[in-house]
Design a protein around this motif. Structure first.
Motif, short mmCIF file in Angstrom:
data_model
loop_
_atom_site.label_atom_id
_atom_site.label_comp_id
_atom_site.label_asym_id
_atom_site.label_seq_id
_atom_site.Cartn_x
_atom_site.Cartn_y
_atom_site.Cartn_z
N LEU A 5 -13.25 18.39 -43.48
CA LEU A 5 -13.28 19.30 -42.36
C LEU A 5 -13.80 20.56 -42.61
CD1 LEU A 5 -9.90 18.14 -40.68
CD2 LEU A 5 -12.25 17.08 -40.48
N ARG A 6 -14.84 20.64 -43.56
CA ARG A 6 -15.54 22.00 -44.14
C ARG A 6 -14.30 23.00 -44.43
NH1 ARG A 6 -20.76 23.26 -40.40
NH2 ARG A 6 -21.32 21.01 -40.16
N GLY B 139 -20.75 24.39 -36.27
CA GLY B 139 -20.06 24.07 -37.69
C GLY B 139 -18.49 24.33 -37.71
N SER B 141 -14.63 23.11 -36.25
CA SER B 141 -13.79 22.62 -35.67
C SER B 141 -13.09 23.03 -34.18
CB SER B 141 -12.34 22.27 -36.42
OG SER B 141 -12.83 21.35 -37.63
N ALA B 164 -20.28 15.79 -37.83
CA ALA B 164 -20.54 17.16 -38.39
C ALA B 164 -19.47 17.44 -39.42
CB ALA B 164 -20.68 18.02 -37.38
N ASP B 165 -18.64 16.58 -39.76
CA ASP B 165 -17.36 16.81 -40.62
C ASP B 165 -16.41 17.93 -40.14
OD1 ASP B 165 -15.42 16.46 -42.47
OD2 ASP B 165 -16.53 17.65 -44.08
N VAL B 166 -16.27 17.89 -38.80
CA VAL B 166 -15.27 18.92 -38.07
C VAL B 166 -14.60 18.05 -37.23
CG1 VAL B 166 -16.80 20.99 -38.22
CG2 VAL B 166 -16.77 19.37 -36.13
N LEU B 167 -13.39 18.60 -36.65
CA LEU B 167 -12.39 17.92 -35.93
C LEU B 167 -12.13 18.42 -34.52
CD1 LEU B 167 -9.68 15.87 -36.40
CD2 LEU B 167 -8.31 17.71 -36.83
#
Lengths: 468, 505
Positions: A5-6, B139, B141, B164-167
């Motif tokens: 989650l960056r 970029g 969450s 995008a690897d965010v929540l």
């Protein structure tokens, strides 16, 4: 292993907020850095289209591609030649600025310029006859943009007029633009008196051929490089072209003075070009056209590729919707007037020159040209804020066109239809003002924005394209 | 020996800037010679003099980057230095703060300018999808507080976020705690080892407050939206949250809190937890499942933490709770639960329903016992004032209690109302000091009933901590003084209220 989650769980939170102020306040109470987006609702009825367009999985990469192409496009002045040769323009066909329009709806300055062009081509003996034949539909009218060309103000191009040819070898495109007539009573502002026609004849007979020799002898002139430098010298490339004109003249002068032509003709060509502070505009415009043209036709892209006005309608075209025009009634610029002219004398917005803003200069580079406020109105803080506001409605920054006072930040480039609709911030255009009455010429200069409905209509079309 | 000569067409910088760049690059480790310059005739001569082969087509508007280094590592270091130095030429704007003079016009812009890792979206539902996509593309969450987002949009947003690897926390996510920061409605709890994944806002608040009362702190509370464990959404955000917590150093074990989930999705999440090697406990609402308090107690016991007596103040004037097997009740009237928290309301229906039999509600699960538009029922009823249809165009009742206050007064005058069960949720985002106002309403309600010859017991489920801005203990005292029994455990409050009615079946 990368942090999931960056790094959301491992970094001190910084929060951006959109909506209820209470939540931003609650975060500030906890000493969390908060930046609020100042959200306000978009125009009623656009929320559904916005959501569809924002959800289009192609959008982000398509806009990145549009930006990359737009900023990679070259612009080399390679030739000067008659429009008949350059554009395959046939006798009886006339190009004009802006979206398509018929004579009945054409504004005063466009009508005046068309009358002048008909006289120049020898298709009528008197202005009255020219007008009659135009009204009778004897001639074909077509937007410059439909041929990859651009024209300032009325933008009327006829076969015998000479044009610059500007090449983008990266994308294999060419654009064309007429030679600048200078200021005062000129065809592009709708004047068609004898001195206007005489000047146009001289430009075709003397100036064009000398410029062609100059370009051919000195080799291609890199127009992008001149734009990059003029922005660092106080020009914005639309309504202020002083440094750019001098740099262009510097490039062409050796070839002009050695041209095979009578010395008096050479002298007059050099004097005419040197006296014209908008000499460069007619090269900056096709350079910008090449940039936006390279970004055309990318499915899913919400980037604007054309903004143009014909004096009646303002039209835009968008990368993801191709050739389709989205039009609305052109606004009348607000600004400063020449001599005794006043607001009642001004025609609504006209010309293809908003291609400069579309490609990230002109009004978008106003911060680079604070002196322009003396010409178009406003003050220096306004000029700085104009550029800064445009970062909010564009997809990126130009790597070559930079603004010194903003720390050499690239100019805002790639107008995003979705951002314009969401923010309600319309593109800032610097422009000249034509007289409302045919034959008047320039009455002032000022600031103008497109009508918002161009963007909401484009958004609807983008949503339809995304949904299919 | 490694050499690099590169021509960048049309990349214009002034000579003074490029001198600085050349110096910075020449100083990079392993670089023997470096020149970054516009390819003017003079510069080309200089470069050739330095032994570089300059391409013939180089012109004065092109940028030349020429490097010589001992080896490839040196060359790489030099090229990295070129990029840094060129980037620094146009980066001065941000260091002067000159950009701050025009505020951001969009959420994406605000994310990029502030470097925010998290965006909080609380715009009206119709606009929430647009804002969320914008933040994801930038970029960040997203905590998506807004409701009225369709399931289809929720699924698409969560897929875009995962890519995008965010929540995406939400939609309709009221509560989150990330890195010690409370978002939306959230209580101030001590930091600690428990990571909470919550498909329920007030359920998460209840769990956090109970843990806090037991002396156990929370590392993060990641809301996922009340529908995340439904069949349609399939636990998309829960899965991401579990994976992030599994590798989070601050988190020792996880508590998953949810409204009634889809059984297959729940099973999939249980498998996920196992695969991750996570210690997880489940506080899942549903018929036949432990209530939230019981679930938290089980988790504490499993983790070897003593379960405390949950804070409660019983008011003496209340009729004594009867044993559950008492045959009939002498108290006439029904239970009326008026709630701000959706999960708390849901738990109250389950707990009280087990004692009293069917409880009507506006929670929408049980069509047989749904309250109609007027929200009126002759028998037992629970109303969630935070439901979509009661918040359209209004602030949430945790902020604006007007509708519930009106209903409290109405129930006081209604002879069929036998006991009033209320919740009150404290913490960031909620009303700054709701105790006195609610106490006044309780006092007035009891007086109204008394004037009509009725005794109206009032039970309050008070969710909060002593560290909350509103101070749970002070609020508790204020409410008790007004004649309400007050419980930290929502289940205990519901059970107490049902007990007052004698457990009539």
């Amino acid at each position: 292993m990368t942090t999931p989650l960056r790094g959301l769980l491992t970094t001190d939170p910084v929060v951006a907020t959109s909506g209820v102020a209470l939540f931003a306040d609650a975060l500030r109470d906890q000493a969390v850095p908060v930046l609020d987006a100042g959200w306000h609702p978009p125009p009623p009825g656009t929320e559904g289209d916005l959501a569809i367009v924002m959800a289009d999985p192609r959008r982000v990469s398509a806009n990145a591609a549009a930006l990359a192409r737009m900023t990679a496009a070259e612009a080399l002045l390679v030739d000067v030649l008659p429009a008949s040769q350059a554009l395959g323009l046939e006798r009886g066909t006339f190009l004009h600025a802006g979206p398509p329009i018929e004579w009945e709806r054409a504004s005063g300055p466009l009508r005046g310029a068309l009358v002048g062009a008909v006289l120049l081509e020898g298709l009528a003996d008197t202005p009255e006859e020219a007008e009659r034949r135009l009204a009778a539909g004897a001639f074909d009218l077509e937007p410059c943009h439909h041929r990859g060309a651009v024209g300032p103000m009325a933008g009327v191009v006829s076969p015998s007029m000479w044009v610059y040819a500007v090449r983008d070898d990266v994308h294999g495109n060419t654009s064309w633009c007429s030679l600048n007539e200078g200021l005062g009573k000129v065809l592009r502002y709708g004047a068609y008196g004898p001195e206007v026609i005489d000047r146009l004849r001289w430009m075709g007979a003397v100036l064009g051929p000398i410029l062609r020799q100059a370009v051919r002898s000195t080799g291609p002139v890199d127009i992008r490089a001149i734009i990059a430098q003029m922005l660092q010298m106080g020009d914005e490339g639309h309504n202020r072209n002083r440094a750019g004109s001098l740099m262009l003249l510097r490039e062409l002068l050796p070839g002009m003075i050695t041209a095979d032509a009578p010395a008096s003709d050479v002298a007059e060509a050099v004097r005419f070009s040197g006296a014209n502070e908008h000499f460069f505009l007619n090269l900056g415009m096709p350079a910008c056209k090449l940039a936006t043209r390279a970004a055309e036709g990318i499915p899913g892209s919400t980037v604007v590729t054309t903004m143009a006005r014909n004096g009646t309608d303002f039209g835009i075209r968008v990368s993801g919707t191709g050739e389709q025009w989205f039009t609305g009634p052109a606004n009348t610029p607000q600004g400063l007037f020449l001599g005794d002219y006043g607001p009642e004398d001004a025609n609504p917005d006209i010309g293809d020159s908003a291609i400069t803003e579309t490609a990230g200069i002109g009004g978008f580079a106003m911060a680079a040209a604070p002196a322009i406020v003396r010409f178009v109105g406003g003050d220096v803080p306004f000029a700085l804020a104009a550029t800064r506001r445009m970062y909010e409605v564009t997809v990126g920054e130009h790597p070559l066109y930079q603004v010194p006072v903003l720390g050499f930040r690239g100019t805002p480039v790639g107008i995003d239809v979705a951002l314009v609709v969401r923010t309600g911030d319309l593109p800032q255009i610097n422009t000249g003002m034509a007289g409302r009455v045919a034959g008047t010429g320039q009455v002032g200069a000022g600031l103008v924005t497109p009508p918002a409905e161009c963007f909401t209509a484009a958004l609807t079309a983008l949503a339809r394209a995304a949904g299919s | 020996m490694s050499v690099h000569v590169e021509l960048r067409r049309g990349a214009y910088h002034d000579s003074v800037s490029l001198l600085q760049v050349s110096r910075a690059v020449a100083g990079a480790p392993g670089v023997e010679a470096a020149q970054v310059a516009m390819a003017t005739e003079l510069n080309v001569d200089v470069l050739r003099g330095m032994g570089f082969a300059v391409p013939e087509e180089a012109g004065p508007n092109d940028l030349l980057v020429a490097l010589r280094a001992a080896d490839d590592d040196g060359l790489a270091a030099g090229l990295a230095a070129v990029e840094d130095a060129l980037a620094a030429l146009s980066a001065t704007a941000s260091s002067t703060g000159a950009d701050d003079e025009v505020p951001p016009a969009t959420l994406g812009s605000a994310v990029r300018r502030s470097g925010a890792g998290l965006a909080l979206v609380s715009v009206p539902g119709a606009h929430a999808v647009t804002e969320t996509y914008d933040a994801i593309a930038a970029g960040a969450s997203v905590m998506l507080f807004s409701d009225n987002v369709s399931v289809a949009d929720e699924v698409a947003l969560k897929d875009a976020a995962a890519a995008a690897d965010v929540l995406v926390m939400g939609p309709d996510c009221g509560t989150a705690l990330v890195g010690g920061v409370a978002l939306g409605f959230a209580d101030v709890v001590r930091p600690g080892p428990v990571g909470i994944v919550a498909a329920s806002g007030t359920g998460a608040q209840q769990a956090m407050c109970l843990l806090d009362a037991a002396g156990v702190g929370v590392s993060h509370c990641l809301g996922v939206g009340g529908r995340d464990l439904s069949a349609a959404v399939g636990g998309r955000s829960t899965r991401q949250a579990l994976r992030a917590l599994a590798v989070d150093d601050a988190t020792d074990w996880v508590l998953v809190v949810s409204k009634p989930p889809d059984p297959d999705v729940l099973a999939a999440m249980e498998r996920e937890v196992e695969a991750l090697g996570l210690r997880a406990h489940w506080a899942i609402l549903g018929a036949g499942r432990p209530d939230l308090t019981a679930a938290v107690e089980q988790a504490l016991a499993a983790e070897g933490v003593a379960v405390p007596d949950w804070p409660a103040v019983l008011v003496a004037t209340d009729a004594p709770p009867r044993p559950a097997d008492a045959p009939t009740t002498t108290t006439t009237g029904s239970l009326r639960g008026l709630f701000c928290g959706g999960t708390l309301a849901e738990e109250a229906v389950l707990v009280a329903g087990a004692v009293l039999g069917p409880v009507s509600s506006n929670l929408g699960h049980d069509p047989e016992h749904a309250l109609g538009r007027g929200l009126r029922a002759a028998g037992h009823a629970v109303i969630d004032f935070g439901a979509d249809e009661l918040t359209r165009g209004r602030a949430h009742p945790m902020i604006d209690p007007t509708l519930r206050m009106e209903r409290i007064a109405a129930e006081a005058a209604d002879p069929t109302c036998g006991v009033l069960l209320l919740d009150l949720v404290l913490g960031h985002g909620a009303h700054p000091d709701p105790g006195p106002e609610l106490a006044e309403a309780v006092r007035a309600a009891r007086a109204t009933a008394r004037a009509a010859g009725r005794e109206l017991p009032v039970v309050v489920s008070l969710c909060g901590t002593d560290a909350d801005p509103q101070d749970r203990r002070r609020t508790e005292a204020t409410l008790a003084e007004a004649g309400a029994s007050v419980f930290l455990s929502n289940a205990a409050a519901a059970r107490h209220a049902a007990g007052i009615l004698g457990g009539a079946r």
